[in-house]
Design a protein around this motif. Sequence first.
Motif, PDB file in Angstrom:
ATOM      1  N   MET A   1       0.845  -1.180   0.000  1.00 53.39           N
ATOM      2  CA  MET A   1       0.000   0.000   0.000  1.00 53.39           C
ATOM      3  C   MET A   1       0.886   1.237   0.000  1.00 53.39           C
ATOM      4  SD  MET A   1      -2.866   0.924   2.773  1.00 53.39           S
ATOM      5  CE  MET A   1      -3.574   2.521   2.832  1.00 53.39           C
ATOM      6  N   ALA A   2       0.599   2.163  -0.882  1.00 56.75           N
ATOM      7  CA  ALA A   2       1.384   3.394  -0.980  1.00 56.75           C
ATOM      8  C   ALA A   2       0.930   4.411   0.059  1.00 56.75           C
ATOM      9  CB  ALA A   2       1.235   3.987  -2.374  1.00 56.75           C
ATOM     10  N   ILE A   3       1.873   5.176   0.539  1.00 52.36           N
ATOM     11  CA  ILE A   3       1.565   6.285   1.439  1.00 52.36           C
ATOM     12  C   ILE A   3       1.930   7.563   0.692  1.00 52.36           C
ATOM     13  CG2 ILE A   3       2.119   7.429   3.614  1.00 52.36           C
ATOM     14  CD1 ILE A   3       2.724   4.644   4.756  1.00 52.36           C
ATOM     15  N   PHE A   4       0.947   8.426   0.531  1.00 57.20           N
ATOM     16  CA  PHE A   4       1.146   9.659  -0.208  1.00 57.20           C
ATOM     17  C   PHE A   4       1.318  10.828   0.744  1.00 57.20           C
ATOM     18  CE2 PHE A   4      -1.122   6.838  -3.034  1.00 57.20           C
ATOM     19  CZ  PHE A   4      -0.473   7.022  -4.238  1.00 57.20           C
ATOM     20  N   ARG A   5       2.052  11.834   0.303  1.00 54.63           N
ATOM     21  CA  ARG A   5       2.171  13.066   1.071  1.00 54.63           C
ATOM     22  C   ARG A   5       1.513  14.190   0.289  1.00 54.63           C
ATOM     23  NH1 ARG A   5       6.486  16.414  -0.672  1.00 54.63           N
ATOM     24  NH2 ARG A   5       7.723  15.370  -2.267  1.00 54.63           N
ATOM     25  N   THR A   6       0.979  15.150   0.984  1.00 60.34           N
ATOM     26  CA  THR A   6       0.293  16.264   0.346  1.00 60.34           C
ATOM     27  C   THR A   6       1.313  17.188  -0.305  1.00 60.34           C
ATOM     28  OG1 THR A   6      -1.480  16.161   1.971  1.00 60.34           O
ATOM     29  CG2 THR A   6      -1.258  18.217   0.726  1.00 60.34           C
ATOM     30  N   LEU A   7       1.120  17.487  -1.580  1.00 58.67           N
ATOM     31  CA  LEU A   7       1.972  18.443  -2.283  1.00 58.67           C
ATOM     32  C   LEU A   7       1.395  19.852  -2.198  1.00 58.67           C
ATOM     33  CD1 LEU A   7       2.876  16.396  -5.481  1.00 58.67           C
ATOM     34  CD2 LEU A   7       4.248  16.724  -3.409  1.00 58.67           C
ATOM     35  N   TYR A   8       0.097  19.971  -2.412  1.00 57.93           N
ATOM     36  CA  TYR A   8      -0.578  21.265  -2.305  1.00 57.93           C
ATOM     37  C   TYR A   8      -2.083  21.053  -2.323  1.00 57.93           C
ATOM     38  CZ  TYR A   8      -0.962  20.809  -7.404  1.00 57.93           C
ATOM     39  OH  TYR A   8      -1.218  20.348  -8.672  1.00 57.93           O
ATOM     40  N   TYR A   9      -2.804  22.096  -1.968  1.00 52.53           N
ATOM     41  CA  TYR A   9      -4.263  22.108  -2.020  1.00 52.53           C
ATOM     42  C   TYR A   9      -4.684  23.126  -3.067  1.00 52.53           C
ATOM     43  CZ  TYR A   9      -4.637  19.663   2.455  1.00 52.53           C
ATOM     44  OH  TYR A   9      -4.577  18.742   3.457  1.00 52.53           O
ATOM     45  N   SER A  10      -5.862  22.935  -3.630  1.00 48.76           N
ATOM     46  CA  SER A  10      -6.418  23.899  -4.564  1.00 48.76           C
ATOM     47  C   SER A  10      -7.933  23.832  -4.468  1.00 48.76           C
ATOM     48  CB  SER A  10      -5.971  23.581  -5.993  1.00 48.76           C
ATOM     49  OG  SER A  10      -6.488  24.526  -6.887  1.00 48.76           O
ATOM     50  N   ASP A  11      -8.585  24.936  -4.738  1.00 42.87           N
ATOM     51  CA  ASP A  11     -10.040  24.965  -4.767  1.00 42.87           C
ATOM     52  C   ASP A  11     -10.523  24.579  -6.153  1.00 42.87           C
ATOM     53  OD1 ASP A  11     -10.268  25.846  -2.129  1.00 42.87           O
ATOM     54  OD2 ASP A  11     -10.080  27.938  -2.725  1.00 42.87           O
ATOM     55  N   VAL A  12     -11.657  23.895  -6.208  1.00 45.95           N
ATOM     56  CA  VAL A  12     -12.306  23.587  -7.478  1.00 45.95           C
ATOM     57  C   VAL A  12     -13.718  24.125  -7.420  1.00 45.95           C
ATOM     58  CG1 VAL A  12     -10.913  21.537  -7.942  1.00 45.95           C
ATOM     59  CG2 VAL A  12     -13.045  21.288  -6.712  1.00 45.95           C
ATOM     60  N   THR A  13     -14.278  24.389  -8.572  1.00 47.18           N
ATOM     61  CA  THR A  13     -15.614  24.950  -8.673  1.00 47.18           C
ATOM     62  C   THR A  13     -16.611  23.853  -9.027  1.00 47.18           C
ATOM     63  OG1 THR A  13     -14.679  27.039  -9.427  1.00 47.18           O
ATOM     64  CG2 THR A  13     -17.012  26.676  -9.883  1.00 47.18           C
ATOM     65  N   ILE A  14     -17.748  23.863  -8.354  1.00 48.20           N
ATOM     66  CA  ILE A  14     -18.834  22.949  -8.687  1.00 48.20           C
ATOM     67  C   ILE A  14     -19.801  23.714  -9.573  1.00 48.20           C
ATOM     68  CG2 ILE A  14     -20.653  21.446  -7.806  1.00 48.20           C
ATOM     69  CD1 ILE A  14     -17.793  20.688  -6.919  1.00 48.20           C
ATOM     70  N   GLY A  15     -20.004  23.193 -10.769  1.00 46.49           N
ATOM     71  CA  GLY A  15     -20.846  23.885 -11.740  1.00 46.49           C
ATOM     72  C   GLY A  15     -22.204  23.234 -11.909  1.00 46.49           C
ATOM     73  N   VAL A  16     -22.837  23.568 -13.001  1.00 44.92           N
ATOM     74  CA  VAL A  16     -24.163  23.063 -13.331  1.00 44.92           C
ATOM     75  C   VAL A  16     -24.135  21.542 -13.375  1.00 44.92           C
ATOM     76  CG1 VAL A  16     -25.965  23.048 -15.101  1.00 44.92           C
ATOM     77  CG2 VAL A  16     -24.683  25.145 -14.638  1.00 44.92           C
ATOM     78  N   GLY A  17     -25.118  20.917 -12.768  1.00 40.19           N
ATOM     79  CA  GLY A  17     -25.211  19.464 -12.780  1.00 40.19           C
ATOM     80  C   GLY A  17     -24.152  18.784 -11.930  1.00 40.19           C
ATOM     81  N   GLY A  18     -23.496  19.543 -11.031  1.00 39.51           N
ATOM     82  CA  GLY A  18     -22.482  18.960 -10.164  1.00 39.51           C
ATOM     83  C   GLY A  18     -21.129  18.765 -10.837  1.00 39.51           C
ATOM     84  N   ARG A  19     -20.930  19.369 -11.985  1.00 33.79           N
ATOM     85  CA  ARG A  19     -19.656  19.236 -12.695  1.00 33.79           C
ATOM     86  C   ARG A  19     -18.550  19.938 -11.921  1.00 33.79           C
ATOM     87  NH1 ARG A  19     -22.721  20.093 -18.102  1.00 33.79           N
ATOM     88  NH2 ARG A  19     -22.920  17.933 -18.739  1.00 33.79           N
ATOM     89  N   ILE A  20     -17.405  19.269 -11.857  1.00 27.86           N
ATOM     90  CA  ILE A  20     -16.248  19.803 -11.147  1.00 27.86           C
ATOM     91  C   ILE A  20     -15.231  20.298 -12.166  1.00 27.86           C
ATOM     92  CG2 ILE A  20     -14.329  19.236  -9.622  1.00 27.86           C
ATOM     93  CD1 ILE A  20     -16.118  17.080  -8.387  1.00 27.86           C
ATOM     94  N   THR A  21     -14.799  21.541 -12.008  1.00 30.85           N
ATOM     95  CA  THR A  21     -13.767  22.096 -12.868  1.00 30.85           C
ATOM     96  C   THR A  21     -12.424  21.903 -12.193  1.00 30.85           C
ATOM     97  OG1 THR A  21     -15.298  23.746 -13.730  1.00 30.85           O
ATOM     98  CG2 THR A  21     -12.942  24.187 -14.009  1.00 30.85           C
ATOM     99  N   ILE A  22     -11.549  21.118 -12.818  1.00 27.36           N
ATOM    100  CA  ILE A  22     -10.219  20.865 -12.277  1.00 27.36           C
ATOM    101  C   ILE A  22      -9.281  21.928 -12.855  1.00 27.36           C
ATOM    102  CG2 ILE A  22      -8.321  19.215 -12.107  1.00 27.36           C
ATOM    103  CD1 ILE A  22     -10.418  16.988 -12.629  1.00 27.36           C
ATOM    104  N   PRO A  23      -8.623  22.728 -12.001  1.00 24.93           N
ATOM    105  CA  PRO A  23      -7.736  23.780 -12.509  1.00 24.93           C
ATOM    106  C   PRO A  23      -6.656  23.220 -13.445  1.00 24.93           C
ATOM    107  CG  PRO A  23      -8.102  24.047 -10.157  1.00 24.93           C
ATOM    108  CD  PRO A  23      -8.688  22.717 -10.543  1.00 24.93           C
ATOM    109  N   GLN A  24      -6.269  24.030 -14.431  1.00 24.24           N
ATOM    110  CA  GLN A  24      -5.307  23.601 -15.448  1.00 24.24           C
ATOM    111  C   GLN A  24      -4.002  23.113 -14.834  1.00 24.24           C
ATOM    112  OE1 GLN A  24      -5.879  23.482 -18.920  1.00 24.24           O
ATOM    113  NE2 GLN A  24      -4.047  22.209 -18.741  1.00 24.24           N
ATOM    114  N   GLY A  25      -3.508  23.774 -13.792  1.00 21.97           N
ATOM    115  CA  GLY A  25      -2.252  23.362 -13.164  1.00 21.97           C
ATOM    116  C   GLY A  25      -2.322  21.944 -12.611  1.00 21.97           C
TER     117      GLY A  25
END
Length: 63
Positions: A1-25
């Motif tokens: 089992m892999a153990i991951f470390r957090t690299l960074y956090y980012s906010d995402v937007t929830i749009g129409v119909g529950g669609r999630i916009t994943i930032p380009q970065g």
Amino acid sequence: MAIFRTLYYSDVTIGVGGRITIPQGIRDDLRIDAGDTLTVRIEEAPNNTRQMVVWRADPQPEK
């Protein structure tokens, strides 16, 4: 089992119909392209707090 470390956090937007916009970065860092499959897991803590974990599925070889 892999153990991951957090690299960074980012906010995402929830749009129409529950669609999630994943930032380009993030798409660039994860090498997500149009048509890729993402796997989603919903986790629940003992205090009923829930979180969504998303990762890019391994690309499948073309047949």
